[in-house]
Design a protein around this motif. Sequence first.
Motif, PDB file in Angstrom:
ATOM      1  N   SER A   1      -8.334  -7.024  13.710  1.00 21.00           N
ATOM      2  CA  SER A   1      -7.029  -6.893  14.362  1.00 21.00           C
ATOM      3  C   SER A   1      -6.668  -5.475  14.802  1.00 21.00           C
TER       4      SER A   1
ATOM      5  N   GLY B   1      -3.349  -6.821   9.139  1.00 17.59           N
ATOM      6  CA  GLY B   1      -3.049  -7.270  10.488  1.00 17.59           C
ATOM      7  C   GLY B   1      -1.565  -7.459  10.738  1.00 17.59           C
ATOM      8  N   VAL B   2      -0.818  -7.814   9.694  1.00 18.31           N
ATOM      9  CA  VAL B   2       0.623  -8.034   9.869  1.00 18.31           C
ATOM     10  C   VAL B   2       1.302  -6.737  10.296  1.00 18.31           C
TER      11      VAL B   2
ATOM     12  N   VAL C   1       0.835  -1.216   0.000  1.00 22.23           N
ATOM     13  CA  VAL C   1       0.000   0.000   0.000  1.00 22.23           C
ATOM     14  C   VAL C   1       0.864   1.257   0.000  1.00 22.23           C
TER      15      VAL C   1
ATOM     16  N   PRO D   1      -7.289  -7.633  -2.919  1.00 23.30           N
ATOM     17  CA  PRO D   1      -7.652  -8.796  -3.747  1.00 23.30           C
ATOM     18  C   PRO D   1      -8.858  -9.539  -3.156  1.00 23.30           C
TER      19      PRO D   1
ATOM     20  N   ASP E   1      -0.013  -5.478  13.779  1.00 20.19           N
ATOM     21  CA  ASP E   1       0.550  -6.202  14.933  1.00 20.19           C
ATOM     22  C   ASP E   1       2.026  -5.839  15.142  1.00 20.19           C
TER      23      ASP E   1
ATOM     24  N   GLU F   1      -8.476 -12.009  -0.233  1.00 18.55           N
ATOM     25  CA  GLU F   1      -8.231 -11.347   1.061  1.00 18.55           C
ATOM     26  C   GLU F   1      -9.539 -10.764   1.615  1.00 18.55           C
TER      27      GLU F   1
HETATM   28  N1  LIG Z   1      -4.141  -8.223  16.933  1.00 23.08           N
HETATM   29  C1  LIG Z   1      -5.244  -8.919  16.774  1.00 23.08           C
HETATM   30  O1  LIG Z   1      -6.169  -8.851  17.588  1.00 23.08           O
HETATM   31  C2  LIG Z   1      -5.368  -9.783  15.567  1.00 23.08           C
HETATM   32  C3  LIG Z   1      -6.633 -10.311  15.209  1.00 23.08           C
HETATM   33  C4  LIG Z   1      -6.725 -11.048  14.029  1.00 23.08           C
HETATM   34  C5  LIG Z   1      -5.599 -11.261  13.237  1.00 23.08           C
HETATM   35  N2  LIG Z   1      -4.399 -10.744  13.635  1.00 23.08           N
HETATM   36  C6  LIG Z   1      -3.190 -10.935  12.807  1.00 23.08           C
HETATM   37  O2  LIG Z   1      -3.436 -10.281  11.562  1.00 23.08           O
HETATM   38  C7  LIG Z   1      -2.654 -10.924  10.554  1.00 23.08           C
HETATM   39  C8  LIG Z   1      -3.547 -11.165   9.358  1.00 23.08           C
HETATM   40  O3  LIG Z   1      -4.022  -9.920   8.904  1.00 23.08           O
HETATM   41  P1  LIG Z   1      -4.444  -9.693   7.384  1.00 23.08           P
HETATM   42  O4  LIG Z   1      -5.367 -10.741   6.971  1.00 23.08           O
HETATM   43  O5  LIG Z   1      -4.845  -8.265   7.279  1.00 23.08           O
HETATM   44  O6  LIG Z   1      -3.079  -9.997   6.593  1.00 23.08           O
HETATM   45  P2  LIG Z   1      -1.934  -9.079   5.951  1.00 23.08           P
HETATM   46  O7  LIG Z   1      -1.595  -7.936   6.792  1.00 23.08           O
HETATM   47  O8  LIG Z   1      -0.849 -10.020   5.576  1.00 23.08           O
HETATM   48  O9  LIG Z   1      -2.628  -8.537   4.620  1.00 23.08           O
HETATM   49  C9  LIG Z   1      -3.048  -9.451   3.641  1.00 23.08           C
HETATM   50  C10 LIG Z   1      -2.472  -9.126   2.265  1.00 23.08           C
HETATM   51  O10 LIG Z   1      -3.111  -7.957   1.766  1.00 23.08           O
HETATM   52  C11 LIG Z   1      -2.138  -6.986   1.336  1.00 23.08           C
HETATM   53  N3  LIG Z   1      -2.809  -5.703   1.525  1.00 23.08           N
HETATM   54  C12 LIG Z   1      -3.069  -5.050   2.666  1.00 23.08           C
HETATM   55  N4  LIG Z   1      -3.877  -4.008   2.443  1.00 23.08           N
HETATM   56  C13 LIG Z   1      -4.101  -3.970   1.113  1.00 23.08           C
HETATM   57  C14 LIG Z   1      -4.871  -3.144   0.274  1.00 23.08           C
HETATM   58  N5  LIG Z   1      -5.647  -2.184   0.754  1.00 23.08           N
HETATM   59  N6  LIG Z   1      -4.844  -3.387  -1.058  1.00 23.08           N
HETATM   60  C15 LIG Z   1      -4.125  -4.434  -1.570  1.00 23.08           C
HETATM   61  N7  LIG Z   1      -3.421  -5.277  -0.821  1.00 23.08           N
HETATM   62  C16 LIG Z   1      -3.404  -5.047   0.505  1.00 23.08           C
HETATM   63  C17 LIG Z   1      -0.922  -7.296   2.167  1.00 23.08           C
HETATM   64  O11 LIG Z   1       0.260  -6.873   1.508  1.00 23.08           O
HETATM   65  C18 LIG Z   1      -0.973  -8.808   2.264  1.00 23.08           C
HETATM   66  O12 LIG Z   1      -0.406  -9.385   1.114  1.00 23.08           O
HETATM   67  C19 LIG Z   1      -2.110 -12.191  11.171  1.00 23.08           C
HETATM   68  O13 LIG Z   1      -0.741 -12.020  11.456  1.00 23.08           O
HETATM   69  C20 LIG Z   1      -2.898 -12.356  12.454  1.00 23.08           C
HETATM   70  O14 LIG Z   1      -2.158 -12.998  13.472  1.00 23.08           O
HETATM   71  C21 LIG Z   1      -4.264 -10.023  14.761  1.00 23.08           C
END
Ligand SMILES: NC(=O)c1ccc[n+]([C@@H]2O[C@H](COP(=O)([O-])OP(=O)(O)OC[C@H]3O[C@@H](n4cnc5c(N)ncnc54)[C@H](O)[C@@H]3O)[C@@H](O)[C@H]2O)c1
Length: 379
Positions: free
Chosen positions: A155, A123-124, A63, A192, A127, A195
Amino acid sequence: MPRSNPNDFGDVPQGCSIPLNFARSSHERNYSIQIGRGILRTIGSEIASRNISRVVIIADEAVALSHSLTCEKSFLDAGVETSVIRVPSGEQSKSIQQAEQLWIALASLNVDRRTAIIAVGGGVVGDLAGFVAATFSRGLTVWQVPTTLVAQVDSAVGGKTGINLPCGKNLVGAFWQPSGVIVDIHALDTLPSREYGSGLAEVVKYGMILDPTFFSWLESHCNKIRLRDPDAVEHIVSTCCRLKVHVVEQDEREETGLRVILNYGHTFAHAIETASGYGVLLHGEAVSIGMVMAARLAERLGMIDADICSRQEFLLTSFDLPVTSAAFDPDILLDIMARDKKSVAGRLRFVLPECIGKVRLVDSIDHNIVKEVLTASSR
Ligand SMILES: NC(=O)c1ccc[n+]([C@@H]2O[C@H](COP(=O)([O-])OP(=O)(O)OC[C@H]3O[C@@H](n4cnc5c(N)ncnc54)[C@H](O)[C@@H]3O)[C@@H](O)[C@H]2O)c1
Ligand SMILES: [Zn+2]
């Protein structure tokens, strides 16, 4: 309990602010979740008004040229000194090595107490940047700017931050509440579809654990949700944030047992994720399968009727989510579940539905019954 109207988009279709108050904590740790469309364009003036002189944006590289750039321009327009650090996309960035790189970068930027970290990504990054903010200089202010559906509905809300160790996910972390969460629905435009679907699994989870009216609303607005109709998406995000706020306000640090309901489907999901190898299934896809297994286990234990399982499965399938897992040896899955950090002394504990909108933690379930369910839910 917040309610949603099954016939419309609720009372907040054009942006809203959801306050979060921790009754037992100091006033400073109360903050709000702002939800709207295009609100990243005004993030600079919003945060500059909070006695912040400087920001460091920590952004997912996916992003960097879109939503992060919008934030950066907005801060510069508001006269806020701004630095940007890009983080490689993907779960592997939630590592001690990546955290160390960020600590060193912050040290070289000479950040001070009036510097805020702005976490822009899913979330990555939320966190990771949250954890780095919690630990650098004994704690920096952080704003969460979630750009995936998982992060917007889950998250970014609640203050859990952390990184992974090679031997397990989220093993090192801190509760570190942000100073605010800025949720721009438009940020999802570039996400995507797989996601987006992964986020919908967590959305279905909220209906199952807390809100039958919301669950029915999801059933009746499937098409609009699949097509990412902005009103529908905003209703989903605001409802899930309200529901999560309701839980974490009462049990910020998972002490009373209330927050554990957010793990519905997750004991099965973590085992499936581990057995398949990380990255094969997205987290939400594993949660979808995990919720199907949890409902079937509840049915097998006589807690719910088959029609509840069917409704949940139908809704997940309508969102193109998987509902059966690859065939794994049930003993291997059981073994992984017994080692899950949520299990106590190897005894299996599951969050199971009692009806749509209500779940409870069930302890000491016979391993053979769990095995039956695992076998019946694999292809
Ligand atoms: N802290 C909490 O309470 C909590 C709760 C649930 C999950 N999590 C954590 O969150 C993580 C998963 O989060 P996620 O599903 O967001 O994954 P992620 O952060 O990996 O994002 C998913 C994908 O989307 C891409 N991306 C992000 N925003 C985008 C956008 N607007 N347009 C295009 N691509 C984009 C990223 O580059 C990545 O490839 C895990 O590590 C999990 O442990 C934490
Ligand atoms: Zn989850």
